[in-house]
Design an enzyme around this catalytic site. Structure first.
Site, short mmCIF file in Angstrom:
data_model
loop_
_atom_site.label_atom_id
_atom_site.label_comp_id
_atom_site.label_asym_id
_atom_site.label_seq_id
_atom_site.Cartn_x
_atom_site.Cartn_y
_atom_site.Cartn_z
CB CYS A 73 -0.86 -0.01 1.26
SG CYS A 73 -1.82 1.49 1.53
CB CYS A 200 -2.94 4.58 -5.77
SG CYS A 200 -4.44 4.01 -4.97
N1 DGL Z 1 -3.94 1.12 -0.95
C1 DGL Z 1 -3.92 2.56 -1.03
C2 DGL Z 1 -2.62 3.02 -1.67
O1 DGL Z 1 -1.95 2.28 -2.37
C3 DGL Z 1 -5.10 3.10 -1.78
C4 DGL Z 1 -6.42 2.93 -1.09
C5 DGL Z 1 -6.55 3.74 0.17
O2 DGL Z 1 -6.65 4.98 0.12
O3 DGL Z 1 -6.54 3.12 1.23
O4 DGL Z 1 -2.27 4.15 -1.50
#
Ligand code: DGL
Length: 295
Positions: A73, A200
């Site tokens: 993430c 993301c």
């Molecule tokens: N998994 C998050 C990222 O890669 C995106 C989703 C979220 O905002 O939690 O930044």
């Protein structure tokens, strides 16, 4: 040889794009994946809070005897990778340095773009990681919130059931998604940018839409494959690959175990299959309260 699983986590399901790349690159490695779906999205939250979530989740993994943790993430990597690396004995990798490497390798003009959540953009982690690789690269960032929303909507829709996003990409080609892609990429146009990192984990699912909005002269890259390569390098250095799994027929599957803070295990399994590309056989519920007590 080290047969222990790799721990992978995300704020929800998006990190399964990274888990999928790891499973494809390293077919003998077992994995434990945690999606913190009950507290998703992380993107708009204050960095301190996301850092707390990272502290809690890596503490959960510390009890699982994993050989390596991947923070799949971007927002969590930006907020808590350094903390996790400093506090754990188990090595921890994030997705931002691999993403930075992918976009630096892709650019010729040395003008690059970053499409990410507000939290990731505010942290300036991508510009710093990119400039650490090549101080002459110019970086433009474009925060997007609605990209995550539209992916989440698709994941929650019955139409996604039994499908795989890699062969369902036309599903995102709607007037709304086209408009979001145009809006999100507006700060990146007209700057001589020839490479954009999807910073993301949800955005690989929108790659075609972002590509269309940016035009054919821009290479749109994601960190999933590059992160998988970093996992390979790490396991190579530590001679920590899992042994090949052989059943009587000469085949064999590694163990994949999934966990989520959501109460909706069935929905997580359905949406997870859409992103991971295989059935999620084992899904466990992890209580948020337990995570809070651990951290
Ligand atoms: N998994 C998050 C990222 O890669 C995106 C989703 C979220 O905002 O939690 O930044």
């Amino acid at each position: 040889m080290d047969p222990r699983p790799i721990g992978v986590f995300d704020s929800g399901l998006g990190g399964l794009t990274v888990a999928r790349a790891i499973a494809t690159t390293l077919p003998h490695e077992s994995m434990i994946y945690l999606g913190d779906t009950a507290r998703c999205p992380y993107g708009p939250r204050p960095q301190g809070q996301v850092r707390d979530f990272v502290r809690q989740i890596v503490a959960w993994f510390a009890h699982k005897d994993v050989k390596l943790i991947v923070i799949a993430c971007n927002t969590a990597t930006a907020a808590g990778l350094d903390l996790a690396q400093r506090t754990l004995d188990v090595p921890v990798l994030g997705v931002i340095v691999p993403g930075a490497r992918a976009v630096v390798q892709a650019t010729r003009t040395r003008h690059v773009g970053v499409l990410a959540t507000q939290g990731t953009c505010d942290s300036l982690s991508y510009p710093e990681a990119i400039r650490a690789l090549d101080a002459g690269v110019k970086v433009w960032q474009a925060p997007s919130a609605r990209g995550v929303e539209v992916v989440e909507e698709r994941l929650a829709s019955p139409a996604a059931m039994g499908r795989d996003w890699m062969s369902d990409r036309g599903a995102f080609d709607t007037p709304l998604v086209r408009a979001i892609a145009e809006e999100d990429t507006a700060p990146l146009r007209g700057q001589g940018i020839d490479a954009v990192i999807l910073g993301c984990t949800h955005f690989p699912l929108l790659k075609d839409e972002y590509q269309r909005a940016l035009g054919p002269g821009v290479r749109v890259v994601s960190s999933a494959e590059e992160t998988a390569s970093e996992v390979v390098e790490y396991l190579e250095r530590g001679e920590a690959f899992a042994p090949a799994i052989m059943d009587d027929a000469g085949g064999g599957e590694p163990a994949y175990h999934f966990a989520t803070t959501s109460d909706e295990l069935g929905s997580f399994a359905v949406a997870g299959e859409y992103v991971f590309g295989r059935k999620l056989a084992l899904v466990e519920h992890v209580d948020e309260g337990l995570l809070e007590r651990l951290g």
